[in-house]
Motif scaffolding. Sequence first.
Motif, PDB file in Angstrom:
ATOM      1  N   UNK A 373       0.822  -1.221   0.000  1.00  0.00           N
ATOM      2  CA  UNK A 373       0.000   0.000   0.000  1.00  0.00           C
ATOM      3  C   UNK A 373       0.850   1.262   0.000  1.00  0.00           C
ATOM      4  N   UNK A 374       2.031   1.226   0.646  1.00  0.00           N
ATOM      5  CA  UNK A 374       2.930   2.392   0.682  1.00  0.00           C
ATOM      6  C   UNK A 374       4.356   1.885   0.795  1.00  0.00           C
ATOM      7  N   UNK A 375       4.855   1.219  -0.253  1.00  0.00           N
ATOM      8  CA  UNK A 375       6.101   0.451  -0.134  1.00  0.00           C
ATOM      9  C   UNK A 375       7.328   1.270   0.177  1.00  0.00           C
ATOM     10  N   UNK A 376       7.350   2.548  -0.196  1.00  0.00           N
ATOM     11  CA  UNK A 376       8.583   3.313  -0.038  1.00  0.00           C
ATOM     12  C   UNK A 376       8.764   3.841   1.370  1.00  0.00           C
ATOM     13  N   UNK A 377       7.749   3.699   2.195  1.00  0.00           N
ATOM     14  CA  UNK A 377       7.877   4.179   3.560  1.00  0.00           C
ATOM     15  C   UNK A 377       7.754   3.062   4.569  1.00  0.00           C
ATOM     16  N   UNK A 378       7.710   1.812   4.106  1.00  0.00           N
ATOM     17  CA  UNK A 378       7.509   0.691   5.015  1.00  0.00           C
ATOM     18  C   UNK A 378       8.731  -0.208   5.028  1.00  0.00           C
ATOM     19  N   UNK A 393      15.175  -0.826  -7.696  1.00  0.00           N
ATOM     20  CA  UNK A 393      14.874   0.602  -7.812  1.00  0.00           C
ATOM     21  C   UNK A 393      16.047   1.374  -8.414  1.00  0.00           C
ATOM     22  N   UNK A 394      17.096   0.656  -8.812  1.00  0.00           N
ATOM     23  CA  UNK A 394      18.229   1.354  -9.398  1.00  0.00           C
ATOM     24  C   UNK A 394      19.004   2.170  -8.394  1.00  0.00           C
ATOM     25  N   UNK A 407       2.506  19.244  -6.861  1.00  0.00           N
ATOM     26  CA  UNK A 407       1.235  19.093  -6.157  1.00  0.00           C
ATOM     27  C   UNK A 407       1.170  17.721  -5.487  1.00  0.00           C
ATOM     28  N   UNK A 408       0.212  17.569  -4.577  1.00  0.00           N
ATOM     29  CA  UNK A 408       0.008  16.275  -3.923  1.00  0.00           C
ATOM     30  C   UNK A 408      -0.281  15.188  -4.959  1.00  0.00           C
ATOM     31  N   UNK A 409      -1.163  15.508  -5.926  1.00  0.00           N
ATOM     32  CA  UNK A 409      -1.540  14.519  -6.943  1.00  0.00           C
ATOM     33  C   UNK A 409      -0.321  14.073  -7.755  1.00  0.00           C
ATOM     34  N   UNK A 410       0.502  15.071  -8.197  1.00  0.00           N
ATOM     35  CA  UNK A 410       1.673  14.727  -9.012  1.00  0.00           C
ATOM     36  C   UNK A 410       2.684  13.917  -8.212  1.00  0.00           C
ATOM     37  N   UNK A 411       2.856  14.296  -6.939  1.00  0.00           N
ATOM     38  CA  UNK A 411       3.792  13.559  -6.087  1.00  0.00           C
ATOM     39  C   UNK A 411       3.331  12.113  -5.892  1.00  0.00           C
ATOM     40  N   UNK A 412       2.028  11.965  -5.649  1.00  0.00           N
ATOM     41  CA  UNK A 412       1.483  10.620  -5.440  1.00  0.00           C
ATOM     42  C   UNK A 412       1.640   9.772  -6.699  1.00  0.00           C
ATOM     43  N   UNK A 416       3.660   6.334  -7.058  1.00  0.00           N
ATOM     44  CA  UNK A 416       2.899   5.168  -7.502  1.00  0.00           C
ATOM     45  C   UNK A 416       3.593   4.490  -8.678  1.00  0.00           C
ATOM     46  N   UNK A 417       4.116   5.299  -9.605  1.00  0.00           N
ATOM     47  CA  UNK A 417       4.828   4.736 -10.755  1.00  0.00           C
ATOM     48  C   UNK A 417       6.085   3.992 -10.310  1.00  0.00           C
ATOM     49  N   UNK A 418       6.821   4.598  -9.358  1.00  0.00           N
ATOM     50  CA  UNK A 418       8.026   3.934  -8.851  1.00  0.00           C
ATOM     51  C   UNK A 418       7.653   2.608  -8.182  1.00  0.00           C
ATOM     52  N   UNK A 419       6.573   2.641  -7.372  1.00  0.00           N
ATOM     53  CA  UNK A 419       6.134   1.414  -6.710  1.00  0.00           C
ATOM     54  C   UNK A 419       5.748   0.343  -7.722  1.00  0.00           C
ATOM     55  N   UNK A 420       4.930   0.724  -8.708  1.00  0.00           N
ATOM     56  CA  UNK A 420       4.448  -0.265  -9.674  1.00  0.00           C
ATOM     57  C   UNK A 420       5.608  -0.891 -10.443  1.00  0.00           C
TER      58      UNK A 420
END
Length: 466
Positions: A373-378, A393-394, A407-412, A416-420
């Motif tokens: 659900x939030x892989x980069x912070x877990x 992740x290189x 913006x929040x949307x762009x950051x999310x 999300x792209x990095x996670x996927x």
Amino acid sequence: MRWMDVLGGTRIRREAKPATVNLRRCKLVVTKGAQRGTEFVIGGDVIRVGKATENDLVIADETVSRVHFEIVRDGKGYLVRDLNSTNGTFLDGAEIKEAYIRAGSVVGAGAIELKFTPFEERIEILPSEREVLGEMVGRSTAMREIFGLIERIAPTDATVLIEGETGTGKDMIARTLHQLSKRAAAPFIVVDCGAVAGTLIESELFGHEKGSFTGAVAARQGAFELASGGTVFLDELGELSLDLQPKLLRVLEQRELRRVGGSKTLKVDLRVIAATRKDLRNEVEKGKFREDLYFRLNVVPITAPSLRDRREDIPPLVDHFLARMSPDGAAPRQLSEATRAALYAHDWPGNVRELRNVIERALALGTDPGALVAPLGAEPFHSAARASQASTAGGAPADMEFQGGMSFRDTKEKWNEIFERRYLTWLLKRAEGNISKAARDADMDRKYLHKLLRKYEIDAGDVGED
């Protein structure tokens, strides 16, 4: 209790008003006959009166037929109906076959007369002291209020309408209502009105006779017959077609039905609980759902809250799922604070069902549920998993790094792209490049997995060779 106002440095504590439910009931008082003065309070939708023991109200008088008359509650009020009695049924002195009855009216059956009085019983619902009820877990006020409501109305036969988003546990509410009712030992029959084909749903509900349609090689009981004596749970009732709604209304009002292709009227004794993710009041206004049926269903409304609106229930739910899914005798898996924070912060669009699936999938794959659900912070369960994430992740850091001006949307979307990309690479590596196996492991549609791989230009063969 809530702290509502601050006046001159003094806090005024005001009591939150308890939730209330109004249950429509009626009282029949024997005013003439051997049982004169006896009062009967009845809360059912159909009240049958006669000398047979199976009646709701048993009159010990030989001038009364075995099943003499019934009183049915519908959208207009209460309807009294003679049931082919020997001596007839009288309303305020006039013989009737059926007629609406008013408060204070007198119903005559043989040598017996009964005065009819409808009333509403106002029930205050206090939050339950429990944090677990049936299969449900919740320490939030919203859930404990639902627990309290279930505890109060489960022993009654009141029809219940459960509304709420997908995955909020509407089926568990229905099952718990049944388990705590006087019908608990009888069947609990579930019909998913959204999963059964439109041409088959009528047979699924009402049954059919042999030869009533192509493929009907034998007579078959429907859900209402199978549930007689118990409870029928109509899930996703908002999907029921308009042409079948009058037939359902008849079952609710008269507790009787006819099978598809049949001519015989069958009586059923059951409780009905319905659930929907749709706003049925809205559907009524759009003309997609009958108002009289909505009225009959909405006797006791329950709204199952979304998980994002009761976040304090996430920690006990996580612990509940970890304990339930652990192998027999094994200690539940421990989660880091970072993982718990990730699970707590997630919006959970799929609600409790999504949370359960995330925990189950993570345990099956040996990975961190927070990573789904939030892989980069877990933090993952194992250091090997951490190394795998970092390499795919290189060399990007495991902790989130934010960029000003976005913006929040762009950051999310960026994360999300990095996670996927990370998750897909890890998933395929684990499946040795086998897309079918990867899709099964991720509980993902194979076509959707192909679509994601094309989006990120990931070649399954190249990943499997690493």
